[in-house]
Design an enzyme around this catalytic site. Structure first.
Site, PDB file in Angstrom:
ATOM      1  N   HIS A   1      28.952  22.905  17.322  1.00 16.06           N
ATOM      2  CA  HIS A   1      28.584  21.497  17.547  1.00 16.06           C
ATOM      3  C   HIS A   1      28.321  20.766  16.224  1.00 16.06           C
ATOM      4  O   HIS A   1      27.261  20.167  16.039  1.00 16.06           O
ATOM      5  CB  HIS A   1      27.360  21.399  18.478  1.00 16.06           C
ATOM      6  CG  HIS A   1      27.273  20.082  19.195  1.00 16.06           C
ATOM      7  ND1 HIS A   1      26.853  19.962  20.496  1.00 16.06           N
ATOM      8  CD2 HIS A   1      27.562  18.809  18.794  1.00 16.06           C
ATOM      9  CE1 HIS A   1      26.871  18.684  20.861  1.00 16.06           C
ATOM     10  NE2 HIS A   1      27.304  17.966  19.841  1.00 16.06           N
TER      11      HIS A   1
ATOM     12  N   GLU B   1      24.932  26.222  24.746  1.00 14.52           N
ATOM     13  CA  GLU B   1      24.875  26.318  23.280  1.00 14.52           C
ATOM     14  C   GLU B   1      23.523  26.883  22.869  1.00 14.52           C
ATOM     15  O   GLU B   1      22.504  26.362  23.321  1.00 14.52           O
ATOM     16  CB  GLU B   1      25.068  24.928  22.654  1.00 14.52           C
ATOM     17  CG  GLU B   1      26.417  24.310  23.005  1.00 14.52           C
ATOM     18  CD  GLU B   1      26.610  22.882  22.477  1.00 14.52           C
ATOM     19  OE1 GLU B   1      25.670  22.343  21.872  1.00 14.52           O
ATOM     20  OE2 GLU B   1      27.684  22.325  22.676  1.00 14.52           O
TER      21      GLU B   1
HETATM   22  P1  NAD Z   1      32.418   5.690  23.197  1.00 17.93           P
HETATM   23  O1  NAD Z   1      31.434   5.319  24.228  1.00 17.93           O
HETATM   24  O2  NAD Z   1      32.713   4.739  22.072  1.00 17.93           O
HETATM   25  O3  NAD Z   1      33.831   6.019  23.907  1.00 17.93           O
HETATM   26  C1  NAD Z   1      33.937   6.774  25.071  1.00 17.93           C
HETATM   27  C2  NAD Z   1      35.147   6.268  25.813  1.00 17.93           C
HETATM   28  O4  NAD Z   1      35.340   7.105  26.955  1.00 17.93           O
HETATM   29  C3  NAD Z   1      34.989   4.822  26.321  1.00 17.93           C
HETATM   30  O5  NAD Z   1      36.044   4.000  25.851  1.00 17.93           O
HETATM   31  C4  NAD Z   1      35.039   4.975  27.837  1.00 17.93           C
HETATM   32  O6  NAD Z   1      35.701   3.885  28.464  1.00 17.93           O
HETATM   33  C5  NAD Z   1      35.818   6.259  27.995  1.00 17.93           C
HETATM   34  N1  NAD Z   1      35.621   6.908  29.282  1.00 17.93           N
HETATM   35  C6  NAD Z   1      34.515   6.938  30.053  1.00 17.93           C
HETATM   36  N2  NAD Z   1      34.763   7.632  31.180  1.00 17.93           N
HETATM   37  C7  NAD Z   1      36.053   8.060  31.098  1.00 17.93           C
HETATM   38  C8  NAD Z   1      36.880   8.819  31.957  1.00 17.93           C
HETATM   39  N3  NAD Z   1      36.427   9.279  33.142  1.00 17.93           N
HETATM   40  N4  NAD Z   1      38.151   9.069  31.565  1.00 17.93           N
HETATM   41  C9  NAD Z   1      38.621   8.611  30.379  1.00 17.93           C
HETATM   42  N5  NAD Z   1      37.881   7.830  29.541  1.00 17.93           N
HETATM   43  C10 NAD Z   1      36.604   7.577  29.898  1.00 17.93           C
HETATM   44  O7  NAD Z   1      31.955   7.109  22.641  1.00 17.93           O
HETATM   45  P2  NAD Z   1      32.409   7.821  21.287  1.00 17.93           P
HETATM   46  O8  NAD Z   1      31.527   7.353  20.175  1.00 17.93           O
HETATM   47  O9  NAD Z   1      33.870   7.703  21.131  1.00 17.93           O
HETATM   48  O10 NAD Z   1      31.987   9.334  21.607  1.00 17.93           O
HETATM   49  C11 NAD Z   1      32.627  10.074  22.642  1.00 17.93           C
HETATM   50  C12 NAD Z   1      31.834  11.327  22.917  1.00 17.93           C
HETATM   51  O11 NAD Z   1      31.936  12.212  21.804  1.00 17.93           O
HETATM   52  C13 NAD Z   1      30.327  11.109  23.078  1.00 17.93           C
HETATM   53  O12 NAD Z   1      29.992  10.773  24.414  1.00 17.93           O
HETATM   54  C14 NAD Z   1      29.741  12.446  22.682  1.00 17.93           C
HETATM   55  O13 NAD Z   1      29.553  13.227  23.833  1.00 17.93           O
HETATM   56  C15 NAD Z   1      30.805  13.078  21.802  1.00 17.93           C
HETATM   57  N6  NAD Z   1      30.371  13.273  20.408  1.00 17.93           N
HETATM   58  C16 NAD Z   1      30.323  14.546  19.917  1.00 17.93           C
HETATM   59  C17 NAD Z   1      29.979  14.769  18.599  1.00 17.93           C
HETATM   60  C18 NAD Z   1      29.978  16.151  18.017  1.00 17.93           C
HETATM   61  O14 NAD Z   1      29.369  16.387  16.978  1.00 17.93           O
HETATM   62  N7  NAD Z   1      30.675  17.092  18.614  1.00 17.93           N
HETATM   63  C19 NAD Z   1      29.646  13.681  17.754  1.00 17.93           C
HETATM   64  C20 NAD Z   1      29.709  12.398  18.300  1.00 17.93           C
HETATM   65  C21 NAD Z   1      30.084  12.196  19.631  1.00 17.93           C
END
Ligand code: NAD
Length: 327
Positions: free
Chosen positions: A300, A281
């Site tokens: 993003h 990015e």
């Molecule tokens: P979170 O930690 O609440 O949830 C992540 C989930 O993924 C958990 O329940 C975990 O058990 C699960 N997980 C972990 N490894 C896994 C696997 N191998 N297979 C399937 N599930 C698995 O996180 P969240 O708040 O839901 O955020 C998720 C992701 O979104 C963040 O890690 C971040 O990278 C991304 N994000 C991006 C933006 C954006 O602006 N694009 C904004 C916020 C978050």
């Protein structure tokens, strides 16, 4: 270069000597002002792109506040011997060497939950836009063309199946929005036991990855970037998806094979894709997705809205300030 040195009043500061905070990426100004009222605060969102200057100014810094682009790695930690806390204006921690921070006793605070609503709305909005395929020809319509026949075969989201990969905070919120629109939701999350109460409470079916890929009309990724999730959606995973399914990636770019997604779109083996995050990015010249059909590419911003900026910045300001005052 926008560079602001904001205030150094140390009202309530429990430490002798200045408690210093450096903020290296965009933060909502009222939250910066709150910190600057109490701590010696340097706010310069251009620092993320000027690493030599950043490293040179970390010698006495107690707290660092970053978004997703500042690499908090071993070199940065070595340049910041007094660092005690890192605030992350967002959720993913893959730009932060969390293990190295823990080894040094540095606490890391993400803004968990504060931008979840923005991401969930992005998923629903892009899913509806990609399924309907009707919003891309505004200029032609304005110019007097009438592409009605071409745009009359769009699909509704009601009755479709949304497959979530990762069922944490954002996945669960996305499920609630989708269910309100009449969408059936299934999810894969191997960290959640199949009898965990959340499945029953949410009405979301717990499924294996293969089943989610095979059954979903919309596949949306909500996992952190880890060794297990890197390249999770590769050519083989894409080949299991319905040829008219849409893929939405708001997690991290490295979780999908971008070239394989572009190939599937060109070959008509994927209905569409909304991609907010990329392995590099901004995109490098020649990125395969740049010329792919039926894509929505965004820089993003899934989690970044006026409202979420306020929530994320207020939460991190409050957590970092509380930590500095108590430790
Ligand atoms: P979170 O930690 O609440 O949830 C992540 C989930 O993924 C958990 O329940 C975990 O058990 C699960 N997980 C972990 N490894 C896994 C696997 N191998 N297979 C399937 N599930 C698995 O996180 P969240 O708040 O839901 O955020 C998720 C992701 O979104 C963040 O890690 C971040 O990278 C991304 N994000 C991006 C933006 C954006 O602006 N694009 C904004 C916020 C978050």
């Amino acid at each position: 270069m926008h560079s602001t040195k904001v205030g150094d009043a140390k009202l309530n500061a429990p430490h002798t000597g200045a408690t210093r905070i450096v903020i290296t990426e965009f933060m909502d100004e009222p939250a910066v002002a709150q910190l600057a009222n109490v701590f010696d605060t340097v706010y310069n969102p251009a620092l993320v792109d000027d690493r030599p200057t950043l490293l040179a100014m970390l010698g006495n810094v107690d707290a660092l506040i970053v978004r997703n682009r500042t690499k908090v790695d071993l070199a940065l930690l070595a340049a910041a011997p007094k660092l005690r806390v890192v605030g992350r204006l967002g959720v993913g921690l893959d730009n932060i060497d969390v293990a190295a921070c823990a080894a040094r006793g540095i606490d890391v605070f993400p803004a968990t939950g504060a931008n979840a609503g923005a991401v969930a709305e992005y998923v629903i909005g892009t899913a509806m836009a990609l399924l309907r395929e009707a919003y891309t020809r505004s200029a032609e319509t304005a110019a007097g063309a009438w592409p009605r026949a071409a745009l009359s075969n769009g699909r509704e989201i009601a009755g479709k199946t949304l497959g979530l990969i990762g069922f944490g905070g954002i996945g669960q919120l996305t499920a609630r929005l989708a269910q309100a629109l009449g969408v059936n939701v299934i999810a894969y999350d191997p960290m959640l036991a199949s009898d965990a109460p959340i499945w029953h409470q949410s009405g979301v079916a717990c499924r294996q990855l293969r089943v989610v890929l095979e059954q979903a009309d919309i596949v949306s990724l909500h996992v952190p970037l880890t060794a297990e999730t890197r390249n999770l959606i590769d050519a083989e995973a894409l080949s299991k998806m319905k040829p008219d399914a849409v893929l939405i990636n708001t997690s991290r770019g490295e979780i999908v094979d971008e070239a394989a997604v572009a190939s599937a779109l060109h070959a008509g083996k994927l209905g569409g894709a909304a991609i907010d995050v990329f392995a590099q990015e901004p995109l490098a010249a020649g990125n395969a997705l740049a010329n792919a059909p039926r894509v929505i590419l965004t820089p993003h911003i899934a989690g970044v809205t006026t409202e979420s900026n306020t929530r994320v910045s207020a939460l991190i300001a409050q957590r970092v300030a509380a930590y500095l005052q108590q430790n």
